[in-house]
Write an enzyme that holds these catalytic residues in place. Structure first.
Site, PDB file in Angstrom:
ATOM      1  CB  SER A   2      -0.894   0.014   1.248  1.00 15.75           C
ATOM      2  OG  SER A   2      -1.561   1.248   1.397  1.00 15.75           O
ATOM      3  CE1 TYR A  22      -4.295  -2.236   4.825  1.00 16.31           C
ATOM      4  CE2 TYR A  22      -3.271  -0.130   4.272  1.00 16.31           C
ATOM      5  CZ  TYR A  22      -3.848  -1.321   3.876  1.00 16.31           C
ATOM      6  OH  TYR A  22      -3.968  -1.614   2.541  1.00 16.31           O
ATOM      7  CE  LYS A  78      -1.601  -4.158   3.070  1.00 18.05           C
ATOM      8  NZ  LYS A  78      -1.743  -5.390   2.272  1.00 18.05           N
TER       9      LYS A  78
END
Length: 244
Positions: A136, A149, A153
């Protein structure tokens, strides 16, 4: 690239929805023997009903041992696309251990697990292959409420560099794609608020979000021999967000 992947077996995790489903269908169109792996039994059934020649496997990637057993039972693959993931959003000061642990478990640890099994079989069978994982832009830039998150990533990016270094001598390339907001079915729901969407799009030089097929095409390229000298990179599919 008509039938470009004919005689190639490729495994796609998270393969029955969103970007994963797009990858599965594009690989199928290009002649690959594709296996879609997911924990969504109903969606796998629907996919199999629509495309009988697509193989499916149902497993919870949170279960390390069962996942290894299932992936091992599927045989040898020429390529792997790690699409399965979760997006659990909480502010830094309120991020719960369970949120952080689940983000790492699914977004990072599952990639380690599946990739180990697939890569080991590639090596044992002397196959040159390609592994592509979905990362991402949040691994490269800070976003509010993205602490778990982004950490998961960022770990994927770092792990990919090590995998590329260690698997490269075996002819196995490992890369990530790092998209901006992607207009999957879920993405359209999450970003339906026009004020929220415009604020984000204003930071993207191309002035729009990514379509699923644009991310799929990047993944297909990295899987293919056309990317034969690309190894250990994180490819932004972000309309220039990270360049701004």
């Amino acid at each position: 690239m008509d039938k470009y992947f004919e005689d190639k077996r490729i495994l796609v995790t998270g393969g029955c929805s969103g970007i994963g489903r797009g990858v599965v269908l594009e690989l199928w169109r290009l002649g690959a023997t594709v296996t879609a792996l997911s924990n969504q039994a109903e969606n796998l059934y629907k996919l199999k009903s629509e495309y009988p020649s697509i193989e499916t496997a149902c497993v919870d990637l949170c279960d390390w041992d069962t996942t290894r057993s299932v992936v091992d039972s599927l045989g040898v693959f020429h390529g792997l696309v790690n699409c399965a993931g979760v997006g659990l959003m909480e502010p830094f000061l309120e991020c719960k251990p369970s949120t952080f642990d689940k983000s790492i478990l699914i977004n990072t640890k599952a990639i380690l697990n599946v990739s180990q099994v697939v890569a080991k079989k590639m090596i044992d069978n002397k196959l040159k292959g390609s592994i592509v994982s979905i990362s991402s832009q949040a691994s490269k830039a800070g976003f509010k409420d993205h602490v778990a998150y982004s950490a998961s990533k960022g770990a994927v990016d770092a792990m990919t560099r090590v995998m590329a270094l260690e698997l490269g001598p075996h002819g196995i390339r490992v890369n990530t794609v790092n998209p901006t907001v992607v207009l999957t079915e879920l993405g359209r729901e999450v970003w339906a608020d026009q004020k929220k969407a415009q604020e984000m799009m204003s930071k993207i030089p191309l002035g729009r979000f990514a379509e699923v097929q644009e991310v799929v095409s990047s993944i297909i390229f990295l899987l293919s021999d056309k990317a034969g000298m690309i190894n250990g990179v994180q490819l932004p599919v972000d309309g220039g967000f990270l360049a701004a």
